[in-house]
Design a protein around this motif. Structure first.
Motif, short mmCIF file in Angstrom:
data_model
loop_
_atom_site.label_atom_id
_atom_site.label_comp_id
_atom_site.label_asym_id
_atom_site.label_seq_id
_atom_site.Cartn_x
_atom_site.Cartn_y
_atom_site.Cartn_z
N HIS A 1 0.83 -1.21 0.00
CA HIS A 1 0.00 0.00 0.00
C HIS A 1 0.86 1.25 0.00
CE1 HIS A 1 -4.13 -1.38 0.25
NE2 HIS A 1 -3.62 -2.46 0.83
N ASN A 2 1.96 1.18 0.71
CA ASN A 2 2.85 2.34 0.76
C ASN A 2 3.52 2.55 -0.59
OD1 ASN A 2 5.81 3.47 1.75
ND2 ASN A 2 4.03 4.33 2.77
N MET A 3 3.74 1.45 -1.34
CA MET A 3 4.33 1.59 -2.67
C MET A 3 3.32 2.19 -3.64
SD MET A 3 6.36 -1.99 -2.83
CE MET A 3 6.90 -1.94 -4.53
N LEU A 4 2.03 1.83 -3.46
CA LEU A 4 0.99 2.37 -4.33
C LEU A 4 0.83 3.87 -4.10
CD1 LEU A 4 -1.56 -0.53 -4.02
CD2 LEU A 4 -0.42 0.20 -6.12
N SER A 5 0.95 4.29 -2.87
CA SER A 5 0.89 5.72 -2.58
C SER A 5 1.76 6.03 -1.37
CB SER A 5 -0.54 6.14 -2.27
OG SER A 5 -0.50 7.41 -1.64
N ASN A 6 2.63 7.03 -1.53
CA ASN A 6 3.48 7.44 -0.41
C ASN A 6 2.66 8.01 0.73
OD1 ASN A 6 5.91 6.71 -1.47
ND2 ASN A 6 6.13 8.63 -2.60
N ASN A 7 1.40 8.34 0.43
CA ASN A 7 0.57 8.94 1.48
C ASN A 7 -0.05 7.90 2.40
OD1 ASN A 7 0.99 11.64 0.83
ND2 ASN A 7 -0.40 11.44 -0.91
N VAL A 8 0.08 6.62 2.03
CA VAL A 8 -0.42 5.58 2.95
C VAL A 8 0.72 5.22 3.90
CG1 VAL A 8 -1.29 3.23 3.16
CG2 VAL A 8 -2.03 4.66 1.25
N LEU A 9 0.52 5.51 5.17
CA LEU A 9 1.61 5.32 6.14
C LEU A 9 1.51 3.97 6.84
CD1 LEU A 9 1.48 8.87 7.69
CD2 LEU A 9 2.95 8.07 5.86
N ASP A 10 0.28 3.53 7.05
CA ASP A 10 0.12 2.26 7.75
C ASP A 10 -1.21 1.63 7.37
OD1 ASP A 10 0.83 0.19 9.34
OD2 ASP A 10 1.05 1.36 11.16
N TYR A 11 -1.28 0.33 7.52
CA TYR A 11 -2.47 -0.40 7.09
C TYR A 11 -2.63 -1.57 8.04
CZ TYR A 11 -5.72 -2.24 3.60
OH TYR A 11 -6.84 -2.66 2.94
N LEU A 12 -3.80 -1.67 8.63
CA LEU A 12 -4.00 -2.72 9.63
C LEU A 12 -5.31 -3.44 9.34
CD1 LEU A 12 -3.01 -3.73 12.48
CD2 LEU A 12 -4.62 -2.11 13.42
N GLU A 13 -5.23 -4.75 9.14
CA GLU A 13 -6.46 -5.52 8.89
C GLU A 13 -7.21 -5.72 10.19
OE1 GLU A 13 -5.87 -9.34 7.19
OE2 GLU A 13 -5.62 -8.54 5.19
N LEU A 14 -8.51 -5.39 10.21
CA LEU A 14 -9.32 -5.64 11.40
C LEU A 14 -10.00 -6.99 11.30
CD1 LEU A 14 -11.13 -2.24 11.92
CD2 LEU A 14 -9.22 -3.16 13.21
N SER A 15 -10.42 -7.32 10.09
CA SER A 15 -11.07 -8.62 9.84
C SER A 15 -10.80 -8.95 8.38
CB SER A 15 -12.58 -8.49 10.08
OG SER A 15 -13.14 -7.70 9.04
N ASP A 16 -11.46 -9.98 7.87
CA ASP A 16 -11.27 -10.33 6.46
C ASP A 16 -11.72 -9.19 5.56
OD1 ASP A 16 -10.24 -12.67 7.09
OD2 ASP A 16 -12.00 -13.90 6.61
N GLU A 17 -12.64 -8.37 6.04
CA GLU A 17 -13.25 -7.36 5.15
C GLU A 17 -13.04 -5.91 5.56
OE1 GLU A 17 -17.35 -8.37 4.64
OE2 GLU A 17 -16.79 -10.41 4.07
N HIS A 18 -12.50 -5.69 6.75
CA HIS A 18 -12.37 -4.31 7.22
C HIS A 18 -10.94 -3.98 7.64
CE1 HIS A 18 -16.69 -4.95 7.52
NE2 HIS A 18 -16.79 -3.64 7.34
N SER A 19 -10.56 -2.73 7.41
CA SER A 19 -9.21 -2.32 7.78
C SER A 19 -9.19 -0.91 8.33
CB SER A 19 -8.29 -2.36 6.55
OG SER A 19 -8.24 -3.67 6.03
N ILE A 20 -8.06 -0.60 8.95
CA ILE A 20 -7.78 0.77 9.38
C ILE A 20 -6.57 1.23 8.57
CG2 ILE A 20 -6.78 2.14 11.25
CD1 ILE A 20 -8.42 0.69 13.22
N MET A 21 -6.61 2.46 8.08
CA MET A 21 -5.47 2.95 7.31
C MET A 21 -5.06 4.31 7.86
SD MET A 21 -5.10 2.83 3.19
CE MET A 21 -6.19 4.13 2.75
#
Ligand code: ADP
Length: 218
Positions: free
Chosen positions: A130-150
Motif C-alpha cells: 500500500h505504501n508503494m501504491l501511494s506514499n501517502n499511505v503510512l500504515d495499514y491494519l487488517e481488522l477482519s477479512d473485510e475491514h481495515s484501518i489505514m
C-alpha cells in the motif's frame, strides 16, 4: 511490578520481540531448543533457557503457567508450533500469541485456542504494497477479512476542506476516526474541522471502500 513474558523461538521475529520487551523494561524468559541461539540471548533476556517446548514435562518444569503472556515464535516447524500452543493451553496459560506461517496454520491455531495469531510477513507485505501504491499511505491494519484501518497523510485533494465539505462518509462509506497533528491526536473530529496539509488521518472502513478511496483520493 514488572510485566513478565515468555518468548519461545529465538529466530529473527522472536529475537526482536525479546529485545524490545527488555528495552521496555519487562522481564522475559527466552526459550529455544538451539543452544547457540540461547547463548546469544543469555546476556539480554532475564532468563535464557535451552528447551524443546513440545515436551510437556519440560513446559511444566519451567513454571510457564505463572507467566501472564507467552508468545510462540517458532518459525518453519509448524508441527512444533501447534503442539507447543496446544500444551500451553492445556497447562492453563492465560494469554497466548502465536506467529503463523500461512493461513492454514493460522486457522488451526485459532481452533486450538491461541488468543492472538499474528502474520508478520504477510502483514508487512500488505503494508509495504500500500505504501508503494501511494506514499501517502503510512500504515495499514487488517481488522477482519473485510475491514481495515489505514493511516494516511493528507494531500492537496484533502487539505483546506472541512470534513463536512469532503463528505467522505457519504461518498466512500469511510469514517475518519482520528487526526494526528503536530504530535497531538484529535479523536472523533467534529464535522466542521478543517484538514491541514500534512495532517495524518486514521480512517476505518471496508476494504472495498478503502480501495476506492485510495484510488480516487491518494
Ligand atoms: P524466524 O523466521 O523468526 O527467523 P526461525 O524459524 O528462524 O524463525 O526461528 C524459529 C526458532 O524456533 C529457531 O531458533 C528454532 O530453533 C526454534 N524452535 C523450533 N522448534 C522448537 C521447539 N520445539 N522448541 C523450542 N524452540 C524451537
Amino acid at each position: 511490578m514488572k510485566k513478565e513474558f515468555v518468548v519461545i523461538g529465538l529466530g529473527r521475529f522472536g529475537g526482536s520481540i525479546v529485545r524490545e520487551l527488555i528495552e521496555q523494561d519487562a522481564d522475559v524468559m527466552a526459550i529455544d531448543k538451539d543452544s547457540e541461539r540461547v547463548d546469544e540471548f543469555a546476556s539480554i533476556a532475564t532468563q535464557a533457557i535451552v528447551a524443546d517446548t513440545t515436551d510437556e514435562a519440560v513446559l511444566k518444569s519451567l513454571g510457564i503457567r505463572n507467566f501472564e503472556h507467552v508468545i510462540v515464535a517458532i518459525g518453519e516447524n509448524i508441527q512444533a508450533s501447534i503442539l507447543t500452543t496446544l500444551m500451553l493451553k492445556d497447562i492453563g496459560v492465560k494469554e497466548i500469541t502465536v506467529k503463523a506461517q500461512n493461513d492454514y496454520h493460522a486457522k488451526v491455531l485459532s481452533k486450538i485456542g491461541a488468543d492472538h495469531v499474528v502474520h508478520p510477513e504477510r502483514d508487512m507485505g500488505i503494508r509495504i504494497a500500500h505504501n508503494m501504491l501511494s506514499n501517502n499511505v503510512l500504515d495499514y491494519l487488517e481488522l477482519s477479512d473485510e475491514h481495515s484501518i489505514m493511516e494516511i497523510r493528507a494531500n492537496e485533494k484533502l487539505a483546506g476542506y472541512t470534513l463536512i465539505q469532503l463528505d467522505i462518509r457519504a461518498k466512500y462509506g469511510i469514517n475518519i476516526v482520528a487526526i494526528k497533528r503536530e504530535g497531538d491526536i484529535i479523536v472523533s473530529p467534529q464535522a466542521d474541522m478543517q484538514i491541514l496539509l500534512g495532517d495524518i488521518l486514521i480512517i476505518i472502513g471496508s476494504d472495498a471502500d478503502i480501495n476506492r478511496f485510495e484510488k480516487k483520493v491518494l
